[in-house]
Design an enzyme around this catalytic site. Sequence first.
Site, PDB file in Angstrom:
ATOM      1  N   ASP A   1       0.858  -1.188   0.000  1.00  0.00           N
ATOM      2  CA  ASP A   1       0.000   0.000   0.000  1.00  0.00           C
ATOM      3  C   ASP A   1       0.894   1.238   0.000  1.00  0.00           C
ATOM      4  OD1 ASP A   1       1.084   0.293   2.513  1.00  0.00           O
ATOM      5  OD2 ASP A   1      -0.812   0.289   3.587  1.00  0.00           O
TER       6      ASP A   1
ATOM      7  N   ASP B   1      -3.258   4.406   2.776  1.00  0.00           N
ATOM      8  CA  ASP B   1      -3.598   4.753   4.156  1.00  0.00           C
ATOM      9  C   ASP B   1      -3.262   6.218   4.405  1.00  0.00           C
ATOM     10  OD1 ASP B   1      -4.416   2.218   4.821  1.00  0.00           O
ATOM     11  OD2 ASP B   1      -2.490   1.622   5.693  1.00  0.00           O
TER      12      ASP B   1
ATOM     13  N   ASP C   1       1.430   4.766   2.326  1.00  0.00           N
ATOM     14  CA  ASP C   1       1.039   5.358   3.606  1.00  0.00           C
ATOM     15  C   ASP C   1       1.434   6.830   3.667  1.00  0.00           C
ATOM     16  OD1 ASP C   1       0.454   2.668   5.086  1.00  0.00           O
ATOM     17  OD2 ASP C   1       2.463   2.401   4.246  1.00  0.00           O
TER      18      ASP C   1
HETATM   19  N1  CTP Z   1       0.585   0.815  11.424  1.00  0.00           N
HETATM   20  C1  CTP Z   1      -0.035   1.188  12.586  1.00  0.00           C
HETATM   21  N2  CTP Z   1      -1.319   0.828  12.825  1.00  0.00           N
HETATM   22  C2  CTP Z   1      -2.008   0.124  11.910  1.00  0.00           C
HETATM   23  C3  CTP Z   1      -1.398  -0.248  10.706  1.00  0.00           C
HETATM   24  C4  CTP Z   1      -0.079   0.117  10.492  1.00  0.00           C
HETATM   25  O1  CTP Z   1       0.590   1.822  13.407  1.00  0.00           O
HETATM   26  N3  CTP Z   1      -3.249  -0.210  12.146  1.00  0.00           N
HETATM   27  C5  CTP Z   1       1.965   1.206  11.179  1.00  0.00           C
HETATM   28  C6  CTP Z   1       2.868   0.005  11.200  1.00  0.00           C
HETATM   29  O2  CTP Z   1       3.409  -0.202  12.452  1.00  0.00           O
HETATM   30  C7  CTP Z   1       3.930   0.395  10.220  1.00  0.00           C
HETATM   31  C8  CTP Z   1       3.293   1.414   9.308  1.00  0.00           C
HETATM   32  O3  CTP Z   1       2.068   1.757   9.902  1.00  0.00           O
HETATM   33  O4  CTP Z   1       4.957   1.023  10.904  1.00  0.00           O
HETATM   34  C9  CTP Z   1       3.112   0.921   7.929  1.00  0.00           C
HETATM   35  O5  CTP Z   1       2.331  -0.241   7.927  1.00  0.00           O
HETATM   36  P1  CTP Z   1       2.079  -1.100   6.626  1.00  0.00           P
HETATM   37  O6  CTP Z   1       1.609  -0.245   5.518  1.00  0.00           O
HETATM   38  O7  CTP Z   1       1.202  -2.234   7.017  1.00  0.00           O
HETATM   39  O8  CTP Z   1       3.513  -1.737   6.349  1.00  0.00           O
HETATM   40  P2  CTP Z   1       4.734  -1.226   5.465  1.00  0.00           P
HETATM   41  O9  CTP Z   1       5.911  -1.292   6.334  1.00  0.00           O
HETATM   42  O10 CTP Z   1       4.431   0.080   4.830  1.00  0.00           O
HETATM   43  O11 CTP Z   1       4.852  -2.365   4.403  1.00  0.00           O
HETATM   44  P3  CTP Z   1       4.275  -2.357   2.922  1.00  0.00           P
HETATM   45  O12 CTP Z   1       5.356  -1.751   2.102  1.00  0.00           O
HETATM   46  O13 CTP Z   1       4.019  -3.776   2.568  1.00  0.00           O
HETATM   47  O14 CTP Z   1       3.035  -1.549   2.925  1.00  0.00           O
HETATM   48 MN    MN Z   2       2.661   0.393   3.753  1.00  0.00          MN
HETATM   49 MN    MN Z   3      -0.402   0.748   5.544  1.00  0.00          MN
END
Ligand code: CTP
Ligand code: MN
Ligand code: MN
Length: 513
Positions: free
Chosen positions: A323, A437, A325
């Site tokens: 995703d 997000d 963020d």
């Molecule tokens: N996070 C959070 N609360 C959530 C979801 C995510 O605090 N409900 C934080 C996670 O701890 C992380 C960050 O948001 O530090 C990003 O989460 P995520 O998008 O799930 O992971 P990524 O590290 O960005 O991996 P990817 O590249 O696959 O998206």
């Molecule tokens: Mn992410």
């Molecule tokens: Mn995320």
Amino acid sequence: MVPLKRRKVLCSHTGKTGNVCKFPELVLFLLERKMGASRRAFLSELGQKKGFKVEDKFSESVTHLISENNSGDEVRAWLDSQVGGRGRTLAHLLDVSWYTESMRAGLPVDIQDKHKLQEQTDEAETETFSVPSYACQRRTTLENHNTVLTDALSLLAENAELSEEEGRGVAFRRAAAVLKCLPKVVMDMTQLRGLPCLGEHSLSVIKDVLENGASSEVEATKNSERYKALKILTGIFGVGAKTADRWFRDGIQTLHQLRDSGQTLNRAQQAGLDHYDDINQSVTKAEADIISEIVEKAVVAVLPGAQITLTGGFRRGKLTGHDVDFLITHPEEGREEGLMSKVVSWLETQGFLLYQKTTRNSYLEAKDGPARPASNMDRFERCLSIFRLSKEKKRGAELTETLTENLKTPPSCSSSHVQQGGDREEGGKPWRAVRVDLVVSPISQFGFALLGWTGSKLFERELRRWAGREKSMSLSSHALFHNKQSRYLRATTEEEIFSYLGLEYVKPSERNA
Ligand code: CTP
Ligand code: MN
Ligand code: MN
């Protein structure tokens, strides 16, 4: 080894008796340790009589160090106490058996494995790794030299998480994280000695991979009906391990079976199912950049001066992600209130959203108190969404083209427009669904929010564990609380937070634990 050419030379140092030195290239030294002084004297004299150069004192010119009943490690330890503590020698470290056989043969016999002292430290010395035990004390870049091992452990972690065995999941994640930060490929189990977080189970998996090329447990898991089904089902946005497991127990293993089952899906799950293929295809950095531009435009349109920051995996330098963020704030405290709903309606009006669910900010420092369980979600105003990203050819024109194209369809009908599949091109639809997000933070919490949303998930978990266990502090994405002093530690930057925690600053690209 070819027996050395015999030359008749008088060895000046060895021979009180004036023995002829037949093998001047060899300089032998007998270790007295465990051999005893008298036996050593006897063997030395015997050697000299046979034409060997046997030195009384150890020096760098020694080519063969002979000992009796010593392990390689013991000899190394002895060496370490010599030569100014450096203990570096190129000499062969040999058992006395080589010496006695050579005496019998009257010449230096070939060195065979059985003659060599079993040394663990020699080669491994440069290969053994030293790693601090918390991931937040380490620098973990994306350069992983042990992907075969970390993939195996990550799969078992994922399987444990799918089975809601959180403890086991974390144990495998920690083990994988230790291997991720090693500077070299692990070739041998001995290199792992002394490393933290490697439990019995993880070690047995690693051993299996090193010895057999694959772990039987990983292979069995990967091929199990349950793992395969749960993987497919949790691939649906909005479906967690619990739901997937319930469906699996109801006999649902595929998307087809789910669709036919008549299970009621909530709005998120329905959107997840509709856009399954797109969402399960990695987001590229280029796509993330395009979405950044769109979000930036939205934020500036509804609140000039507001700022957006790319967080998550892309901030850590990843080239793909599941995703995108973003963290949004405004430099004036309070101005960020109500921002999310405005951003979302702007995006919706422009036809950028296929799905969105906004959760209000529920964090109130005075009311909430600091002692939140480590795994708890933070309570910022957030929006979990699915973007409609048009597949443009020209990168520069992306935004304007997307805008005009999206505007052709009436606002607020974006989802029905999507379901029709509207403007289809040959080779598929001209857009794709991307998970995004959005999080809004007041500027006073921005440093904590940025640190908390940059990840990786394990890095975050380890930061909180470090704070609690080592510093008696509670860290969240909102604040840092000093438990003993009963006060909040204010910070505006990530650097300040690391400093409060007594940690060296770790930059985002080194948080890929
Ligand atoms: N996070 C959070 N609360 C959530 C979801 C995510 O605090 N409900 C934080 C996670 O701890 C992380 C960050 O948001 O530090 C990003 O989460 P995520 O998008 O799930 O992971 P990524 O590290 O960005 O991996 P990817 O590249 O696959 O998206
Ligand atoms: Mn992410
Ligand atoms: Mn995320």
